[in-house]
Scaffold this active site. Structure first.
Site, PDB file in Angstrom:
ATOM      1  N   HIS A   1      -8.242  14.569   2.902  1.00 29.72           N
ATOM      2  CA  HIS A   1      -9.039  13.763   1.750  1.00 29.72           C
ATOM      3  C   HIS A   1     -10.373  13.474   2.598  1.00 29.72           C
ATOM      4  CE1 HIS A   1      -6.923  13.952  -1.667  1.00 29.72           C
ATOM      5  NE2 HIS A   1      -5.787  13.027  -1.386  1.00 29.72           N
TER       6      HIS A   1
ATOM      7  N   HIS B   1       1.041  -0.871  -0.157  1.00 30.78           N
ATOM      8  CA  HIS B   1       0.019   0.242  -0.205  1.00 30.78           C
ATOM      9  C   HIS B   1       1.309   1.051  -0.049  1.00 30.78           C
ATOM     10  CE1 HIS B   1      -3.032   2.932   0.801  1.00 30.78           C
ATOM     11  NE2 HIS B   1      -3.737   1.879   1.043  1.00 30.78           N
TER      12      HIS B   1
END
Length: 214
Positions: A136, A30
């Site tokens: 975000h 990731h």
């Protein structure tokens, strides 16, 4: 009479750097991986900054603090899903593990602690090495690897103090901080300034009037 002792000068920089932030593990390969925390820790240690800065101990943000920027429904959803063993939030592309809720709450609480230390005069400025990231995350949605919006919470937490009215947030990530923008879009007391490369993720933040439209 003896002269009063001079007040102790504030430390120049407070530093949040805690092993708890290595416990959020989005999984092998990731991009927002534990190695990012390890790399910055190694660099700060190499330059002697871990010993020269004042240590700020992170703590978990409360629900009351989180609801300054996030909806109560979203906070409950993130809690329920992570505690229920989810590997990704249903609101978006945010991979999580069993430790993610605790780590994310400590990241959010750490920025609050740092703001308080600045406003008390204990430090002049703070640097928070926290993860997962936050810019975000919108009021009702975790996305883009983010669970809670740490920068937005720092700004709103500062405004809970009488001494703070207007706050500026400068976001120089390669991606647009859409969540921070959404939180403060109609709030004239917070100025959000983002430098980013469009049309990279999340595809927002283009210049009004450009070929992309409005």
């Amino acid at each position: 009479m003896p002269e009063a002792a001079s007040p102790k000068p504030a430390a120049p920089v407070g530093l949040v750097l805690d092993p708890i932030f290595a416990r959020h593990d989005p999984g092998p390969g990731h991009p927002e991986q534990i190695a990012r925390y390890e790399a910055i820790t190694a660099r700060l240690t190499e330059k002697g900054l871990t010993s020269s800065c004042k240590t700020i101990t992170p703590r978990e943000a409360t629900d009351a603090e989180l609801t300054l920027i996030h909806s109560a429904d979203y906070i409950k959803l993130a809690t329920r899903e992570i505690e229920g063993g989810a590997t990704q939030l249903s609101t978006g592309d945010t991979a999580v593990c069993a430790e993610s809720l605790t780590v994310a709450r400590h990241a959010a609480g750490a920025v609050c602690e740092t703001v308080d230390a600045v406003l008390r005069g204990d430090i002049k400025r703070g640097f928070c090495v926290v993860r997962p990231p936050g810019h975000h995350a919108t009021p009702a949605q975790g996305m883009g690897f983010c669970i809670y919006n740490n920068a937005a919470l720092a700004a709103r937490h500062a405004q809970q103090h009488d001494a703070v009215n207007r706050v500026a947030i400068v976001d120089w990530d390669v991606h647009h901080g859409n969540g921070t923008q959404d939180i403060f879009y109609r709030d004239a007391t917070v100025h959000f300034f983002s430098t980013h490369q469009w049309p990279l993720y999340p595809g927002s933040g283009f210049l009004p009037g450009s070929s992309a439209g409005i």
